[in-house]
Motif scaffolding. Structure first.
Motif, PDB file in Angstrom:
ATOM      1  N   ILE A  42      -5.149   1.461  -1.028  1.00 31.38           N
ATOM      2  CA  ILE A  42      -5.056   1.882  -2.423  1.00 31.38           C
ATOM      3  C   ILE A  42      -6.349   1.444  -3.102  1.00 31.38           C
ATOM      4  CG2 ILE A  42      -2.570   2.022  -2.864  1.00 31.38           C
ATOM      5  CD1 ILE A  42      -2.658  -0.917  -3.690  1.00 31.38           C
ATOM      6  N   ALA A  43      -6.702   2.115  -4.184  1.00 31.61           N
ATOM      7  CA  ALA A  43      -7.898   1.724  -4.926  1.00 31.61           C
ATOM      8  C   ALA A  43      -7.566   0.409  -5.615  1.00 31.61           C
ATOM      9  CB  ALA A  43      -8.266   2.793  -5.936  1.00 31.61           C
TER      10      ALA A  43
ATOM     11  N   ALA B 236      -2.993   7.877  -5.360  1.00 34.10           N
ATOM     12  CA  ALA B 236      -4.055   8.545  -6.114  1.00 34.10           C
ATOM     13  C   ALA B 236      -3.400   9.499  -7.104  1.00 34.10           C
ATOM     14  CB  ALA B 236      -4.988   9.284  -5.164  1.00 34.10           C
ATOM     15  N   ASP B 237      -2.778   8.914  -8.121  1.00 33.31           N
ATOM     16  CA  ASP B 237      -2.100   9.717  -9.129  1.00 33.31           C
ATOM     17  C   ASP B 237      -2.179   9.033 -10.491  1.00 33.31           C
ATOM     18  OD1 ASP B 237      -0.261   7.599  -8.795  1.00 33.31           O
ATOM     19  OD2 ASP B 237       0.881   8.760  -7.327  1.00 33.31           O
TER      20      ASP B 237
ATOM     21  N   LEU C 124     -13.278   7.151  -7.062  1.00 32.91           N
ATOM     22  CA  LEU C 124     -14.434   6.265  -6.909  1.00 32.91           C
ATOM     23  C   LEU C 124     -14.398   5.559  -5.550  1.00 32.91           C
ATOM     24  CD1 LEU C 124     -15.094   4.473 -10.307  1.00 32.91           C
ATOM     25  CD2 LEU C 124     -16.839   5.305  -8.696  1.00 32.91           C
ATOM     26  N   ALA C 125     -13.212   5.077  -5.201  1.00 29.25           N
ATOM     27  CA  ALA C 125     -13.050   4.378  -3.925  1.00 29.25           C
ATOM     28  C   ALA C 125     -13.387   5.311  -2.766  1.00 29.25           C
ATOM     29  CB  ALA C 125     -11.625   3.855  -3.794  1.00 29.25           C
TER      30      ALA C 125
ATOM     31  N   VAL D  39       0.834  -1.189   0.000  1.00 32.97           N
ATOM     32  CA  VAL D  39       0.000   0.000   0.000  1.00 32.97           C
ATOM     33  C   VAL D  39       0.881   1.256   0.000  1.00 32.97           C
ATOM     34  CG1 VAL D  39      -0.285   0.482   2.466  1.00 32.97           C
ATOM     35  CG2 VAL D  39      -2.282   0.592   0.937  1.00 32.97           C
ATOM     36  N   GLY D  40       2.161   1.064   0.215  1.00 32.63           N
ATOM     37  CA  GLY D  40       3.102   2.185   0.176  1.00 32.63           C
ATOM     38  C   GLY D  40       3.302   2.849   1.522  1.00 32.63           C
TER      39      GLY D  40
END
Lengths: 360, 360
Positions: B210-211, B236-237, B246-247, B99-100
């Protein structure tokens, strides 16, 4: 100097009888009592297995008793009933007051009896007592179900400790199953910790809701949604129907956002009107589908095994904790340590070490 | 017969010296050791309070040590640090691998130092050890943050018991606060029980997501969503932005379905790109808003008090359980009783009674 043995050990202070005579008298009495108890137990179990409601009620009363003698007899009865238990479907039902639980259980129970099932309704409500009017205490709320030959309704055991009430209900399930009840409904109010206890003793957990104004989950404790295998939106009739349909969409969406359950079952949302007895059969089909699903993937049996293990460990943990924290010395010291923590003079861990050392 | 006292009690089997001389020698040594330890402790604390990173690291090493002598010294150091602790904001961050998290913590930490904060990053990861490469073990993942004078990064304490690791981290928080760190970040991987432990030691709990494709909550343990005070959707990039937006809508909807938190805070969802260092400042504003909100309604202080109480009780319960279940006799008997339960020959409650009686 020969004397007839006294018939009761209660007379031992009467005077002239020798110590050995008294001992003889009381041990004979003890042996007689034991034999009698054994006979009573055996008869009771035979009657339960024959489906006698009177015997079942008496056995549950033994389970609920706080008299140690009764406890022993209750354990004996349960032991003999165990091989005949476990063959039912256990359904937990929760919902906040006002959601129509009694009406729903009556409609649901009547549907089950109409398709040939034998239904027992129990409850877990630690706060209730007969005098205070427990949820099921007032049987008139289930007028039709109570008249059915194939239904057995029992109010919640009284008691203030959830552990105690839960234990009694869980053992009553075994007795009901031995008496031939194949559908056990366990009711609880959706507040406090009792729904977690109920969730841990049933195969299927149903959350009863109504379409509310605004926050749909208002009043429901955190975590209950995650426990539910289905959400039934009750009072889905008349002017309420539109709101109920909307709520169904909302809940379905929310349920899909949850991680998958161990049962690999996707929780469902259904509409019903207990008052008009609509949607009840669909709900039963849904539960049957769940049972089929979980029996196919072995979750059903696995889950019951896990529940047994949970109750074993839980009972032990509860006792260890109460034995520790109920010591007068610990009670006083705990208060002091909590005070020191609050004032930033010790840490929780150092305080814990201190209390544990007091116990050694 | 006069002899110089031996310098070490280790030589007491050497031969001719009398018992009293040895006793004298060893008690002198003990007193000297105690004085020395006291001095070391005092110096260490002074250095910590002066913000020395070296002293802080040494104190945390003491906390993490399993040597009983170190434990005593650690407790002394913590006791002296306590009045200077508690003044930070404690932020828990969880998220599944991938997820970073490291990138996010670096970006977040750098933002905090850029606005004048002093940031300590700790971790709770019971499975990690330095050799196996814990999440924070490889500091090169936070290259820029590690160089900052106002940041302190410490890998997770090693250990297999969550209770032990959690305790060490919780005491390290106190030391970091005493050393002047006003922002404490506690990292954990969103699997297992560790996030519950972290949730119980922080003021604000952030879930990093993350989405994903399909099920948005995939891989996240049940219950974590309910713990979160905010969900940050990372990465989100670029091409991901649309899915992330959307998520965000989905999560916001889901979060609104939950019952209100005790903090009366409505959990929020925000977007960020740790890689491009975007959305980090907004997230900090969100956290600041939360702190302001909970300090205004007194939840902040109340919550910390509850956490302290929780850790006190939890530590005691853990010990009571391990003391009971680690007895060889109980281990064997438990196995037998579980077997009897599985075969339907006893109930969990009767089995529990049996085991508890063994312990008496």
């Amino acid at each position: 100097m020969s004397k007839k043995p006294k018939s009761s050990a209660l007379h031992e202070t009467d005077g002239v009888s020798s110590q050995s005579e008294i001992t003889n008298a009381s041990s004979i009495k003890r042996i007689q009592d034991k034999r009698k108890a054994k006979l009573v137990t055996k008869t009771l179990v035979t009657e339960i297995l024959n489906g006698s409601i009177t015997a079942l009620s008496r056995a549950i009363t033994l389970v609920e008793s706080s008299n140690p003698k009764h406890l022993q007899q209750a354990n004996d009865v349960i032991k003999l009933c165990l091989p005949h238990a476990n063959k039912s479907i256990r359904i937990g039902i929760t919902g906040v007051p006002g959601v129509g639980k009694s009406t729903f259980i009556e409609a649901f129970g009547l549907h089950l009896t109409s398709i040939g099932k034998k239904v027992a309704v129990l409850a877990v409500d630690p706060s209730s007592s007969l005098s205070k009017g427990s949820i099921l205490g007032d049987k008139t709320r289930m007028e039709d179900l109570v008249k059915s030959e194939n239904a057995f309704i029992r109010p919640s055991a009284s008691g203030t400790s959830l552990g105690g009430v839960a234990r009694k209900t869980r053992e009553s399930i075994i007795l009901c199953e031995a008496a031939g009840f194949d559908s056990i409904i366990i009711e609880t109010v959706g507040v406090g910790q009792s729904e977690t206890a109920v969730h841990s003793m049933v195969d299927f957990f149903l959350l009863l809701k109504i379409a509310g104004a605004g926050d749909e989950l208002q009043g429901i404790k955190r975590g209950i949604i995650e426990m539910a295998d289905a959400i039934a939106i009750n009072k889905a009739d008349g002017e309420n129907l539109k709101a109920a349909k909307l709520a169904k969409v909302e809940f379905n969406r929310a349920l899909h956002l949850y991680p998958q359950k161990d049962s690999e079952w996707q929780p469902k949302v259904s509409l019903c009107s207990a008052l008009h007895r609509e949607g009840i059969d669909e709900l039963w089909l849904l539960i049957s589908e769940y049972i089929e699903h979980t029996k196919a993937n072995n979750y059903f049996e696995e889950h019951r095994r896990e529940q047994n293990k949970f109750w074993l460990l839980q009972t032990i943990e509860d006792r260890l904790k109460s034995d520790f924290f109920n010591q007068p010395e610990i009670k006083v010291a705990l208060k002091t340590q909590l005070h020191l923590i609050e004032e930033g003079k010790t840490t929780p861990f150092v305080a814990a070490e201190y209390l544990l050392r007091l116990n050694d």
